[in-house]
Design a protein around this motif. Structure first.
Motif, mmCIF file in Angstrom:
data_model
loop_
_atom_site.group_PDB
_atom_site.id
_atom_site.type_symbol
_atom_site.label_atom_id
_atom_site.label_comp_id
_atom_site.label_asym_id
_atom_site.label_seq_id
_atom_site.Cartn_x
_atom_site.Cartn_y
_atom_site.Cartn_z
ATOM 1 N N ALA A 23 21.785 12.738 5.304
ATOM 2 C CA ALA A 23 20.686 12.007 5.939
ATOM 3 C C ALA A 23 19.453 11.983 5.044
ATOM 4 C CB ALA A 23 20.340 12.654 7.270
ATOM 5 N N GLN A 24 18.763 10.854 5.041
ATOM 6 C CA GLN A 24 17.545 10.673 4.236
ATOM 7 C C GLN A 24 16.456 10.029 5.080
ATOM 8 O OE1 GLN A 24 19.263 7.933 1.371
ATOM 9 N NE2 GLN A 24 18.977 9.475 -0.219
ATOM 10 N N ASN A 25 15.253 10.551 4.976
ATOM 11 C CA ASN A 25 14.069 9.905 5.524
ATOM 12 C C ASN A 25 13.578 8.950 4.441
ATOM 13 O OD1 ASN A 25 11.539 9.121 6.355
ATOM 14 N ND2 ASN A 25 10.719 11.174 6.591
ATOM 15 N N THR A 26 13.737 7.664 4.656
ATOM 16 C CA THR A 26 13.364 6.671 3.644
ATOM 17 C C THR A 26 12.083 5.923 4.007
ATOM 18 O OG1 THR A 26 14.750 4.985 4.685
ATOM 19 C CG2 THR A 26 15.769 6.323 2.934
ATOM 20 N N ASP A 27 11.358 6.433 4.997
ATOM 21 C CA ASP A 27 10.164 5.729 5.454
ATOM 22 C C ASP A 27 9.024 5.877 4.457
ATOM 23 O OD1 ASP A 27 9.137 4.427 8.154
ATOM 24 O OD2 ASP A 27 7.505 5.542 7.198
ATOM 25 N N LEU A 28 8.504 4.750 3.985
ATOM 26 C CA LEU A 28 7.422 4.745 3.001
ATOM 27 C C LEU A 28 6.044 4.607 3.627
ATOM 28 C CD1 LEU A 28 9.058 2.501 0.269
ATOM 29 C CD2 LEU A 28 8.957 4.999 0.372
ATOM 30 N N GLY A 29 5.997 4.485 4.944
ATOM 31 C CA GLY A 29 4.723 4.402 5.639
ATOM 32 C C GLY A 29 4.346 2.991 6.015
ATOM 33 N N PRO A 30 3.302 2.870 6.823
ATOM 34 C CA PRO A 30 2.889 1.551 7.296
ATOM 35 C C PRO A 30 2.420 0.665 6.145
ATOM 36 C CG PRO A 30 1.323 3.252 7.977
ATOM 37 C CD PRO A 30 2.468 3.946 7.326
ATOM 38 N N GLY A 31 2.858 -0.585 6.187
ATOM 39 C CA GLY A 31 2.443 -1.556 5.183
ATOM 40 C C GLY A 31 3.211 -1.496 3.878
ATOM 41 N N ALA A 32 4.125 -0.561 3.719
ATOM 42 C CA ALA A 32 4.840 -0.409 2.451
ATOM 43 C C ALA A 32 5.677 -1.636 2.106
ATOM 44 C CB ALA A 32 5.716 0.836 2.478
ATOM 45 N N GLU A 33 6.185 -2.328 3.129
ATOM 46 C CA GLU A 33 7.026 -3.493 2.850
ATOM 47 C C GLU A 33 6.239 -4.620 2.173
ATOM 48 O OE1 GLU A 33 5.256 -3.817 6.854
ATOM 49 O OE2 GLU A 33 6.522 -2.284 5.996
ATOM 50 N N ASN A 34 4.912 -4.595 2.260
ATOM 51 C CA ASN A 34 4.081 -5.618 1.615
ATOM 52 C C ASN A 34 3.345 -5.092 0.384
ATOM 53 O OD1 ASN A 34 4.708 -7.532 3.622
ATOM 54 N ND2 ASN A 34 3.212 -6.606 4.980
ATOM 55 N N ALA A 35 3.579 -3.827 0.030
ATOM 56 C CA ALA A 35 2.871 -3.226 -1.107
ATOM 57 C C ALA A 35 3.366 -3.815 -2.417
ATOM 58 C CB ALA A 35 3.067 -1.711 -1.109
ATOM 59 N N ARG A 36 2.457 -3.885 -3.373
ATOM 60 C CA ARG A 36 2.820 -4.311 -4.722
ATOM 61 C C ARG A 36 3.072 -3.071 -5.571
ATOM 62 N NH1 ARG A 36 -2.046 -8.397 -5.145
ATOM 63 N NH2 ARG A 36 -2.951 -6.369 -5.490
ATOM 64 N N GLN A 37 3.428 -3.257 -6.811
ATOM 65 C CA GLN A 37 3.935 -2.181 -7.658
ATOM 66 C C GLN A 37 3.060 -0.927 -7.674
ATOM 67 O OE1 GLN A 37 4.878 -3.265 -11.679
ATOM 68 N NE2 GLN A 37 5.707 -1.273 -12.157
ATOM 69 N N PHE A 38 1.775 -1.009 -7.838
ATOM 70 C CA PHE A 38 0.943 0.187 -7.970
ATOM 71 C C PHE A 38 0.077 0.453 -6.737
ATOM 72 C CE2 PHE A 38 1.880 -1.055 -12.371
ATOM 73 C CZ PHE A 38 2.534 0.102 -12.777
ATOM 74 N N ASP A 39 0.352 -0.234 -5.642
ATOM 75 C CA ASP A 39 -0.358 0.036 -4.394
ATOM 76 C C ASP A 39 0.075 1.403 -3.860
ATOM 77 O OD1 ASP A 39 -1.548 -2.425 -4.540
ATOM 78 O OD2 ASP A 39 -0.299 -3.358 -2.985
ATOM 79 N N PRO A 40 -0.827 2.139 -3.247
ATOM 80 C CA PRO A 40 -0.444 3.435 -2.688
ATOM 81 C C PRO A 40 0.448 3.248 -1.461
ATOM 82 C CG PRO A 40 -2.699 2.912 -2.093
ATOM 83 C CD PRO A 40 -2.242 1.843 -3.051
ATOM 84 N N ILE A 41 1.331 4.199 -1.261
ATOM 85 C CA ILE A 41 2.148 4.250 -0.046
ATOM 86 C C ILE A 41 1.859 5.574 0.642
ATOM 87 C CG2 ILE A 41 3.973 2.707 -0.874
ATOM 88 C CD1 ILE A 41 5.627 5.237 -1.496
ATOM 89 N N HIS A 42 2.239 5.660 1.887
ATOM 90 C CA HIS A 42 1.960 6.858 2.672
ATOM 91 C C HIS A 42 3.199 7.255 3.466
ATOM 92 C CE1 HIS A 42 -2.224 6.357 1.557
ATOM 93 N NE2 HIS A 42 -2.081 5.075 1.856
ATOM 94 N N PRO A 43 4.211 7.852 2.785
ATOM 95 C CA PRO A 43 5.433 8.258 3.467
ATOM 96 C C PRO A 43 5.123 9.190 4.644
ATOM 97 C CG PRO A 43 5.685 8.479 1.100
ATOM 98 C CD PRO A 43 4.239 8.200 1.367
ATOM 99 N N ARG A 44 5.953 9.087 5.691
ATOM 100 C CA ARG A 44 5.721 9.865 6.911
ATOM 101 C C ARG A 44 6.856 10.845 7.174
ATOM 102 N NH1 ARG A 44 4.603 4.774 10.774
ATOM 103 N NH2 ARG A 44 6.339 3.998 9.548
ATOM 104 N N ASN A 45 6.516 11.927 7.846
ATOM 105 C CA ASN A 45 7.528 12.884 8.278
ATOM 106 C C ASN A 45 7.979 12.529 9.688
ATOM 107 O OD1 ASN A 45 5.131 13.597 9.527
ATOM 108 N ND2 ASN A 45 5.527 15.769 9.407
ATOM 109 N N GLY A 46 9.039 13.190 10.148
ATOM 110 C CA GLY A 46 9.530 12.935 11.499
ATOM 111 C C GLY A 46 10.601 13.929 11.884
ATOM 112 N N VAL A 47 11.077 13.792 13.094
ATOM 113 C CA VAL A 47 12.147 14.645 13.616
ATOM 114 C C VAL A 47 13.340 13.747 13.915
ATOM 115 C CG1 VAL A 47 12.862 16.167 15.496
ATOM 116 C CG2 VAL A 47 10.545 16.336 14.560
#
Length: 93
Positions: A23-47
């Motif tokens: 199992a992998q948590n692949t969530d890159l955070g809100p807005g990641a699907e529209n991010a460009r190459q050097f835009d920051p991402i904010h991966p999230r934790n979860g259960v």
């Protein structure tokens, strides 16, 4: 499923009488699907909750290479995922 509708991948397989779940948590955070190459991402934790047909309460779930174990409830077990974490689970039916 990974709580709060976070993106994840998993695969289950049986080998030599044991069930393995990768199992992998692949969530890159809100807005990641529209991010460009050097835009920051904010991966999230979860259960995560894994539903396993006929899993007996009290079954010992090994978290491979992490030196820890989980205890199943009837039909399911849960575990915490840090951002972008991966876990491998092994248990006997």
């Amino acid at each position: 499923k990974l709580g709060d509708h976070l993106n994840c991948h998993f695969k289950a397989t049986e080998h030599n009488g044991a069930v393995y779940i990768f199992a992998q948590n692949t969530d890159l955070g809100p807005g990641a699907e529209n991010a460009r190459q050097f835009d920051p991402i904010h991966p999230r934790n979860g259960v995560a909750t894994f539903s396993v047909e006929k899993l007996k309460a009290g079954t010992r779930i090994e978290v491979v290479d992490e030196d820890r174990f989980l205890t199943a409830e009837a039909g399911a077990f849960t575990d915490a995922f840090a951002p972008l974490a991966e876990h491998i689970y092994r248990f006997k039916r």
